[in-house]
Enzyme design. Structure first.
Site, mmCIF file in Angstrom:
data_model
loop_
_atom_site.group_PDB
_atom_site.id
_atom_site.type_symbol
_atom_site.label_atom_id
_atom_site.label_comp_id
_atom_site.label_asym_id
_atom_site.label_seq_id
_atom_site.Cartn_x
_atom_site.Cartn_y
_atom_site.Cartn_z
ATOM 1 N N LEU A 163 -90.204 -16.181 -3.486
ATOM 2 C CA LEU A 163 -90.281 -17.636 -3.477
ATOM 3 C C LEU A 163 -90.339 -18.151 -2.044
ATOM 4 O O LEU A 163 -91.037 -19.133 -1.754
ATOM 5 C CB LEU A 163 -89.080 -18.234 -4.216
ATOM 6 N N TYR A 164 -89.596 -17.509 -1.157
ATOM 7 C CA TYR A 164 -89.655 -17.902 0.260
ATOM 8 C C TYR A 164 -91.095 -17.845 0.753
ATOM 9 O O TYR A 164 -91.600 -18.783 1.372
ATOM 10 C CB TYR A 164 -88.769 -16.971 1.091
ATOM 11 N N ALA A 165 -91.787 -16.734 0.474
ATOM 12 C CA ALA A 165 -93.182 -16.588 0.887
ATOM 13 C C ALA A 165 -94.057 -17.658 0.247
ATOM 14 O O ALA A 165 -94.951 -18.220 0.896
ATOM 15 C CB ALA A 165 -93.686 -15.202 0.521
ATOM 16 N N THR A 209 -93.191 -20.678 -0.655
ATOM 17 C CA THR A 209 -92.985 -21.996 -0.029
ATOM 18 C C THR A 209 -93.652 -22.063 1.344
ATOM 19 O O THR A 209 -94.146 -23.122 1.749
ATOM 20 C CB THR A 209 -91.487 -22.325 0.117
#
Length: 457
Positions: free
Chosen positions: A252-254, A256
């Site tokens: 999810l970090y990637a 965003t």
């Protein structure tokens, strides 16, 4: 019959003596009261002097009071206004000291990269104002210490959230920033599985909030912002190049950060904002983040705890393109110095604007097992290792940066290898946490540190 003795003189004498005793007692009481009053007055004055020295006047703030000035005493009557004292500090911090110097808003200024970049920019004479919300993702005491370091160099941090639009609008109203270095973000790959909303709020919502404020500013600033090597996700081509596909994020970090790149394209296209995205590759070094492997490996090795060393699902070594903080900062400054002006005004685009994205890495992937080996030599202590397959939580097995575009456009050339960088990190770590290392002579030849009396050699 004998007459009774005459006692009148004795009685008069006793009355006189009694009177003298009462007078003396009154004088003593009066003297004691005056002495007590003077003592209390002296003590009060001493206490007043003590607290004046310990808590300097807000009219002449020192670094210790600046922190409270820019947080608890931040706002005026409404949340969109600053007190006059704060406005003076904001303008003071943002004003360049060199001809043609930049005026830069650095978001995430109390963070790892943000604090290093702020210091480097200030030291060369640029005006720097920080913005940070001091969230609790990792120990805030480390962020506060970084803040104190910045205050020592007259870099002030406004304590506020990116999603506080009135604060951003007021900052752009107070200062005609030439540039924004946007480094604030919810970091970390694995934490997204625990708190996904924080990533959307910070990395997407916060970025949009900043772009909205920047598009309405006059003049519009050029924006350099931190994307991530994580956007390459499940990409198999190596080394990673800016032209490679980034539509398969593994976390999810990637996702965003990839969303941020698309949002940047939109604001560039519609509003004429000049935007440069920097894809950082595994940044490490002094004052780093405690959630990074090199940091908590160091802590756990020193405490005799077992560390988990990952291998891929097909039993290959996990490797990272570790990039030293000073090299990353040079890349940030290179991007700022070559950023063209935005072309919009008052939210309206006047012409095509610059849109760029670059890799900032070291171009030399190193297996995590090698990282552990270097730390063992520096710390003089063997690690207790538990080798296991990398969990399916968003981590990727391998990163490798192609930096040819950054080298061509602004001369980006990393110069610090992992062994040298880790040596500098460990020197900082033992000094910061007050740890004494005992390294034998054989380890010292391999680059170990010996710490005695508070100084690392």
């Amino acid at each position: 019959m004998a007459s009774p003795p005459d006692t009148s003189k004795t009685t008069k004498l006793e009355r006189y003596n009694s009177y003298l005793r009462r007078v003396n007692s009154s004088k003593l009481l009066s003297s004691s009261s005056k002495l007590l009053f003077r003592s209390l007055l002296l003590i009060s004055l001493l206490l007043l002097l003590f607290f004046s020295l310990s808590h300097p006047s807000l009219s002449d703030p020192t670094p210790s009071t600046h922190r409270s000035l820019l947080s608890s005493a931040l706002y005026g009557p409404s949340t969109s206004t600053f007190t006059p004292a704060i406005e003076r500090l904001i303008r003071q911090s943002s004003t360049p000291r060199r001809p043609s110097g930049l005026s830069i808003l650095v978001t995430g200024a109390a963070g790892f990269v943000g604090s290093h970049a702020s210091l480097a920019l200030k030291k060369r004479g640029d005006g720097v104002l920080g913005l940070d919300n001091f969230n609790h993702y990792y120990e805030t005491s480390l962020k506060r210490r970084r803040q104190d370091l910045l205050l020592h160099h007259n870099i002030h941090i406004v304590e506020a959230d990116l999603n506080d639009s009135p604060v951003l609008a007021k900052l752009f109203d107070l200062v005609p920033f030439t540039h924004v270095l946007h480094l604030a973000a919810q970091a970390g790959v694995r934490y997204a599985m625990k708190n996904p909303q924080s990533y959307v709020a910070s990395n997407v919502g916060g970025f949009v909030s900043l772009l909205e404020a920047a598009k309405a500013a006059d003049p519009q600033p050029a924006i350099v912002w931190a994307s991530s090597s994580s956007v390459y996700g499940l990409n198999r081509a190596s080394p990673f190049s800016e032209s490679h596909r980034t539509d398969q994020p593994a976390s999810l970090y990637a996702a965003t950060k990839k969303a941020g790149e698309e949002i940047a394209h939109t604001y560039n296209h519609i509003y004429g904002l000049s935007l440069t995205g920097l894809r950082f590759f595994t940044v490490y070094g002094p004052w780093g983040r405690p959630d990074m492997a090199y940091f908590f490996f160091t802590k756990d090795i020193l405490q005799g705890k077992t560390i988990s060393v990952f291998k891929t699902q097909d039993d290959k070594e996990v490797a990272r393109d570790f990039t030293y903080i000073d090299d990353i900062v040079k890349g940030c400054i290179g991007a700022l110095d070559t950023a063209e002006k935005s072309t919009g005004s008052g939210g309206k685009k006047r012409g095509p604007a610059q849109l760029r994205v670059y890799n900032l890495g070291n171009t030399s992937p190193v297996p995590v097992a090698k990282l552990v080996s270097i730390l063992e030599g520096l710390l003089g202590q063997k690690a207790k290792k538990h080798v296991m397959r990398i969990p399916r939580n968003g981590d990727v097995p391998y990163t490798h940066a192609n930096i040819s575009l950054a080298e061509r456009d602004f001369g980006y050339r990393p110069t610090t290898d992992l062994a040298t960088g880790l040596r500098k990190f460990v020197k900082w770590y033992v000094g910061y946490y007050g740890i004494q290392l005992k390294v034998n002579s054989s380890n010292k030849k391999e680059g170990g540190l010996k710490r005695t009396g508070g100084e690392a050699e």
